[in-house]
Write an enzyme that holds these catalytic residues in place. Structure first.
Site, short mmCIF file in Angstrom:
data_model
loop_
_atom_site.label_atom_id
_atom_site.label_comp_id
_atom_site.label_asym_id
_atom_site.label_seq_id
_atom_site.Cartn_x
_atom_site.Cartn_y
_atom_site.Cartn_z
N TYR A 1 6.04 7.06 2.22
CA TYR A 1 6.88 5.97 1.66
C TYR A 1 8.42 6.44 1.57
CZ TYR A 1 2.33 4.01 0.54
OH TYR A 1 0.78 3.39 0.55
N ARG B 1 -7.00 0.22 5.36
CA ARG B 1 -5.39 -0.64 5.28
C ARG B 1 -5.09 -1.37 6.57
NH1 ARG B 1 -2.96 2.39 1.06
NH2 ARG B 1 -3.79 4.61 0.96
N ALA C 1 -1.55 -2.69 -2.29
CA ALA C 1 -3.26 -2.31 -2.20
C ALA C 1 -3.84 -3.67 -2.19
CB ALA C 1 -3.78 -1.49 -3.10
N GLU D 1 5.03 -10.87 5.25
CA GLU D 1 4.21 -9.73 4.68
C GLU D 1 4.94 -8.36 4.86
OE1 GLU D 1 0.43 -9.54 6.19
OE2 GLU D 1 0.10 -7.41 5.45
N PRO E 1 1.36 -3.30 -6.79
CA PRO E 1 1.17 -2.01 -7.72
C PRO E 1 1.59 -0.87 -7.01
CG PRO E 1 -0.73 -3.02 -6.56
CD PRO E 1 0.28 -4.07 -6.21
N ASN E 2 2.21 -0.15 -7.83
CA ASN E 2 2.60 1.38 -7.34
C ASN E 2 3.87 1.35 -6.88
OD1 ASN E 2 0.06 2.87 -8.39
ND2 ASN E 2 -1.03 1.80 -6.71
N ARG F 1 6.50 8.63 -5.00
CA ARG F 1 5.12 8.45 -4.64
C ARG F 1 5.02 8.87 -3.08
NH1 ARG F 1 2.78 2.42 -2.92
NH2 ARG F 1 0.74 3.16 -2.85
N ARG G 1 -2.93 4.00 9.63
CA ARG G 1 -3.37 4.86 8.55
C ARG G 1 -4.76 4.82 8.10
NH1 ARG G 1 0.35 3.68 3.32
NH2 ARG G 1 -1.00 5.47 2.72
N ASN H 1 5.55 -7.52 -0.43
CA ASN H 1 4.90 -6.34 -0.46
C ASN H 1 3.74 -6.51 -1.38
OD1 ASN H 1 3.63 -3.84 0.11
ND2 ASN H 1 5.57 -2.65 -0.05
N HIS I 1 5.36 -4.28 4.59
CA HIS I 1 4.57 -2.74 4.55
C HIS I 1 5.85 -1.87 4.76
CE1 HIS I 1 1.16 -4.78 3.33
NE2 HIS I 1 0.94 -5.42 4.52
N ILE I 2 6.01 -1.05 4.07
CA ILE I 2 6.98 0.28 4.16
C ILE I 2 6.23 1.29 5.21
CG2 ILE I 2 7.91 2.32 3.29
CD1 ILE I 2 8.07 0.50 0.48
N SER I 3 5.07 1.43 5.06
CA SER I 3 4.34 2.21 6.18
C SER I 3 3.85 1.38 7.37
CB SER I 3 3.45 3.13 5.18
OG SER I 3 2.25 2.24 4.77
N HIS J 1 -4.99 -5.92 0.71
CA HIS J 1 -6.32 -5.37 1.59
C HIS J 1 -7.44 -6.16 1.07
CE1 HIS J 1 -3.52 -2.66 3.47
NE2 HIS J 1 -3.42 -1.92 2.32
#
Ligand code: DQA
Length: 144
Positions: free
Chosen positions: A22, A110, A76, A97, A9-10, A17, A106, A73, A99-101, A79
């Site tokens: 990101y 997360r 959310a 797995e 999502p997103n 965003r 964070r 990816n 993640h961009i960030s 988590h």
């Protein structure tokens, strides 16, 4: 070898965003970069994004049935989604797995992933370049 790059999502909102988190690469630019990197590596790369959890679960079933490696990816869902975890657990081929960030620097929510202990490896915090690194790793190890 075909690799599925599955986004939750997103992630269709990339570029607009929270660009400070990101980056400014749009989702369509990300797709193009993955496809070009895949072609250079001799991989067929199928990049998808969904905002619907069940759709991601079904794509993971498809990957499991086809024995395909997956770059995931889950956004959310990483988590808290036991459904995504259970689907990813069925993959026999490698799953990374992504993640961009850097989720570890964070918010505390997360910093927990329901996926990390069932995947092959984790890439986080390298921006969208992480996808290209994941594809390079898959080109070498994806058929194990
Ligand atoms: C993300 C990190 C998640 O915490 C977040 O919910 C996302 C994107 C990342 O790529 O950094 O949607 O997976």
């Amino acid at each position: 070898m075909k690799v599925l790059v599955l986004n939750g999502p997103n992630l269709n909102r990339l570029g607009t965003r929270e660009p400070s988190v990101y980056g400014s690469t749009s989702y369509s630019e990300l797709v193009g970069r993955c496809e070009r990197e895949g072609a250079a590596l001799g991989l067929e790369v199928d990049v998808r994004q969904t905002n619907h959890e069940g759709e991601l679960v079904e794509w993971l079933h498809e990957a499991a049935d086809a024995g395909r490696p997956v770059v995931l990816n889950a956004g959310a869902w990483t988590h808290y989604s036991v459904a995504v975890r259970d689907a990813a657990s069925q993959l026999a081929a490698p799953v990374l797995e992504l993640h961009i960030s850097n989720v570890h620097k964070r918010e505390s929510f997360r910093q927990h992933s329901v996926l990390s202990d069932i995947v092959t490896g984790v890439i986080a915090g390298l921006g969208v370049d992480g996808y290209l690194l994941a594809l390079r790793w898959m080109a070498e190890h994806g058929e194990q």
